[in-house]
Scaffold this motif. Sequence first.
Motif, PDB file in Angstrom:
ATOM      1  N   TYR A  76       0.909  -1.163   0.039  1.00 38.48           N
ATOM      2  CA  TYR A  76      -0.150   0.046   0.155  1.00 38.48           C
ATOM      3  C   TYR A  76       0.791   1.169   0.156  1.00 38.48           C
ATOM      4  O   TYR A  76       0.657   2.018  -0.872  1.00 38.48           O
ATOM      5  CB  TYR A  76      -0.879  -0.093   1.324  1.00 38.48           C
ATOM      6  N   LEU A  77       1.777   1.105   0.983  1.00 44.19           N
ATOM      7  CA  LEU A  77       2.796   2.510   1.085  1.00 44.19           C
ATOM      8  C   LEU A  77       3.744   2.641  -0.261  1.00 44.19           C
ATOM      9  O   LEU A  77       3.798   3.492  -0.934  1.00 44.19           O
ATOM     10  CB  LEU A  77       3.658   2.594   2.246  1.00 44.19           C
ATOM     11  N   VAL A  78       4.394   1.329  -0.606  1.00 46.73           N
ATOM     12  CA  VAL A  78       5.315   1.531  -1.551  1.00 46.73           C
ATOM     13  C   VAL A  78       4.864   1.684  -2.945  1.00 46.73           C
ATOM     14  O   VAL A  78       5.324   2.399  -3.697  1.00 46.73           O
ATOM     15  CB  VAL A  78       6.381   0.064  -1.363  1.00 46.73           C
ATOM     16  N   PHE A  81       3.876   5.201  -4.483  1.00 49.72           N
ATOM     17  CA  PHE A  81       4.647   6.065  -4.881  1.00 49.72           C
ATOM     18  C   PHE A  81       5.366   5.326  -6.151  1.00 49.72           C
ATOM     19  O   PHE A  81       5.670   6.021  -7.180  1.00 49.72           O
ATOM     20  CB  PHE A  81       6.186   6.536  -3.929  1.00 49.72           C
ATOM     21  N   ASN A  82       5.756   3.956  -5.909  1.00 51.89           N
ATOM     22  CA  ASN A  82       6.622   3.347  -7.061  1.00 51.89           C
ATOM     23  C   ASN A  82       5.839   3.188  -8.338  1.00 51.89           C
ATOM     24  O   ASN A  82       6.133   3.129  -9.472  1.00 51.89           O
ATOM     25  CB  ASN A  82       7.206   2.217  -6.582  1.00 51.89           C
ATOM     26  N   GLN A  83       4.424   3.094  -8.005  1.00 47.22           N
ATOM     27  CA  GLN A  83       3.375   3.026  -9.218  1.00 47.22           C
ATOM     28  C   GLN A  83       2.379   4.183  -9.489  1.00 47.22           C
ATOM     29  O   GLN A  83       1.490   4.227 -10.296  1.00 47.22           O
ATOM     30  CB  GLN A  83       2.246   1.816  -9.095  1.00 47.22           C
ATOM     31  N   ASN A  84       2.861   5.361  -8.879  1.00 52.58           N
ATOM     32  CA  ASN A  84       2.514   6.629  -9.209  1.00 52.58           C
ATOM     33  C   ASN A  84       1.140   6.825  -8.752  1.00 52.58           C
ATOM     34  O   ASN A  84       0.358   7.568  -9.433  1.00 52.58           O
ATOM     35  CB  ASN A  84       2.650   7.023 -10.407  1.00 52.58           C
ATOM     36  N   TRP A  85       0.569   5.938  -7.814  1.00 53.76           N
ATOM     37  CA  TRP A  85      -0.914   6.217  -7.114  1.00 53.76           C
ATOM     38  C   TRP A  85      -1.087   7.716  -6.939  1.00 53.76           C
ATOM     39  O   TRP A  85      -2.217   8.303  -7.244  1.00 53.76           O
ATOM     40  CB  TRP A  85      -1.177   5.405  -6.271  1.00 53.76           C
ATOM     41  N   ALA A  87       0.180  10.444  -7.377  1.00 54.87           N
ATOM     42  CA  ALA A  87       0.101  11.509  -8.756  1.00 54.87           C
ATOM     43  C   ALA A  87      -1.383  11.547  -9.199  1.00 54.87           C
ATOM     44  O   ALA A  87      -1.983  12.539  -9.507  1.00 54.87           O
ATOM     45  CB  ALA A  87       1.186  11.366  -9.815  1.00 54.87           C
ATOM     46  N   GLY A  88      -1.690  10.274  -9.465  1.00 55.70           N
ATOM     47  CA  GLY A  88      -3.222  10.303  -9.890  1.00 55.70           C
ATOM     48  C   GLY A  88      -4.075  10.817  -8.852  1.00 55.70           C
ATOM     49  O   GLY A  88      -5.102  11.521  -9.090  1.00 55.70           O
ATOM     50  N   TRP A  89      -3.697  10.509  -7.514  1.00 55.97           N
ATOM     51  CA  TRP A  89      -4.961  10.934  -6.507  1.00 55.97           C
ATOM     52  C   TRP A  89      -4.816  12.545  -6.402  1.00 55.97           C
ATOM     53  O   TRP A  89      -5.902  13.190  -6.290  1.00 55.97           O
ATOM     54  CB  TRP A  89      -4.495  10.328  -5.175  1.00 55.97           C
ATOM     55  N   LEU A  90      -3.538  13.186  -6.689  1.00 54.03           N
ATOM     56  CA  LEU A  90      -3.594  14.534  -6.678  1.00 54.03           C
ATOM     57  C   LEU A  90      -4.224  15.072  -7.875  1.00 54.03           C
ATOM     58  O   LEU A  90      -4.984  16.035  -7.793  1.00 54.03           O
ATOM     59  CB  LEU A  90      -2.024  15.016  -6.301  1.00 54.03           C
ATOM     60  N   LYS A  91      -3.967  14.663  -8.907  1.00 50.21           N
ATOM     61  CA  LYS A  91      -4.729  14.945 -10.092  1.00 50.21           C
ATOM     62  C   LYS A  91      -6.094  15.041 -10.248  1.00 50.21           C
ATOM     63  O   LYS A  91      -6.950  15.749 -10.497  1.00 50.21           O
ATOM     64  CB  LYS A  91      -4.123  13.970 -11.444  1.00 50.21           C
ATOM     65  N   ARG A  92      -6.863  13.800  -9.522  1.00 53.30           N
ATOM     66  CA  ARG A  92      -8.055  13.784  -9.496  1.00 53.30           C
ATOM     67  C   ARG A  92      -8.811  14.363  -7.964  1.00 53.30           C
ATOM     68  O   ARG A  92      -9.521  13.943  -7.673  1.00 53.30           O
ATOM     69  CB  ARG A  92      -8.503  12.314  -9.422  1.00 53.30           C
ATOM     70  N   TRP A  94      -7.741  13.919  -4.734  1.00 53.52           N
ATOM     71  CA  TRP A  94      -8.041  12.768  -3.651  1.00 53.52           C
ATOM     72  C   TRP A  94      -8.844  11.951  -3.982  1.00 53.52           C
ATOM     73  O   TRP A  94      -9.521  11.523  -2.799  1.00 53.52           O
ATOM     74  CB  TRP A  94      -7.835  13.734  -2.332  1.00 53.52           C
ATOM     75  N   LYS A  95      -9.320  11.624  -5.245  1.00 55.81           N
ATOM     76  CA  LYS A  95     -10.152  10.414  -5.509  1.00 55.81           C
ATOM     77  C   LYS A  95      -9.272   9.194  -6.199  1.00 55.81           C
ATOM     78  O   LYS A  95      -8.287   9.671  -7.039  1.00 55.81           O
ATOM     79  CB  LYS A  95     -11.171  10.842  -6.497  1.00 55.81           C
ATOM     80  N   ASN A  96      -9.564   8.325  -5.943  1.00 52.47           N
ATOM     81  CA  ASN A  96      -8.872   6.775  -6.518  1.00 52.47           C
ATOM     82  C   ASN A  96      -9.434   6.807  -7.941  1.00 52.47           C
ATOM     83  O   ASN A  96     -10.316   7.508  -8.476  1.00 52.47           O
ATOM     84  CB  ASN A  96      -9.091   5.677  -5.727  1.00 52.47           C
ATOM     85  N   ALA A  97      -8.898   5.762  -8.440  1.00 54.68           N
ATOM     86  CA  ALA A  97      -9.165   5.520  -9.933  1.00 54.68           C
ATOM     87  C   ALA A  97     -10.801   5.270 -10.220  1.00 54.68           C
ATOM     88  O   ALA A  97     -11.410   5.562 -11.351  1.00 54.68           O
ATOM     89  CB  ALA A  97      -8.292   4.361 -10.550  1.00 54.68           C
TER      90      ALA A  97
END
Length: 159
Positions: A76-78, A81-85, A87-92, A94-97
């Motif tokens: 969940y933590l790693v 950042f390593n899969q850029n989750w 960045a996506g949350w920020l772009k949306r 703080w919403k997930n996919a």
Amino acid sequence: MDVSLYSDGSSRGNPGPGGYGTILRYRAPSGTVHEKEFSAGFSCTTNNRMELLGAIVGLEALKRPCNVTLYSDSQYLVNAFNQNWVAGWLKRGWKNAQKQPVKNVDLWKRLLAAKEPHTVTFVWVKGHAGHAENERCDALATAAADNPACHQVDAGFRA
């Protein structure tokens, strides 16, 4: 400064009593190793919150910008950042996919602030597989979770 940060979180029940354990390690140019351990327990929280808090506490303890290698058994933590989750949350916003609110947003925001002055590399380690520092962090986290006399309230936890 190159620093190794090891962290783990624990929860007895999910939610339930929980704790984190963190180790910071730095080798001075003289060869001397400096190490500090952190842990705390909470009366009601989740495993994921404790995984995040262990990383946060370690990063917040650093007094100047560092190159940090952060080791965790939390995908969940790693992966955030390593899969850029993140960045996506920020772009949306703080919403997930799935367009749902990101869980533990209070801690994610705190983690981003704690991480900001540093260069951080996230490394996943398999939990309960004999990795000495991960095992020590697990022992710190579970001892904190199991000690009601030292429990704090996880103010950001929402059931």
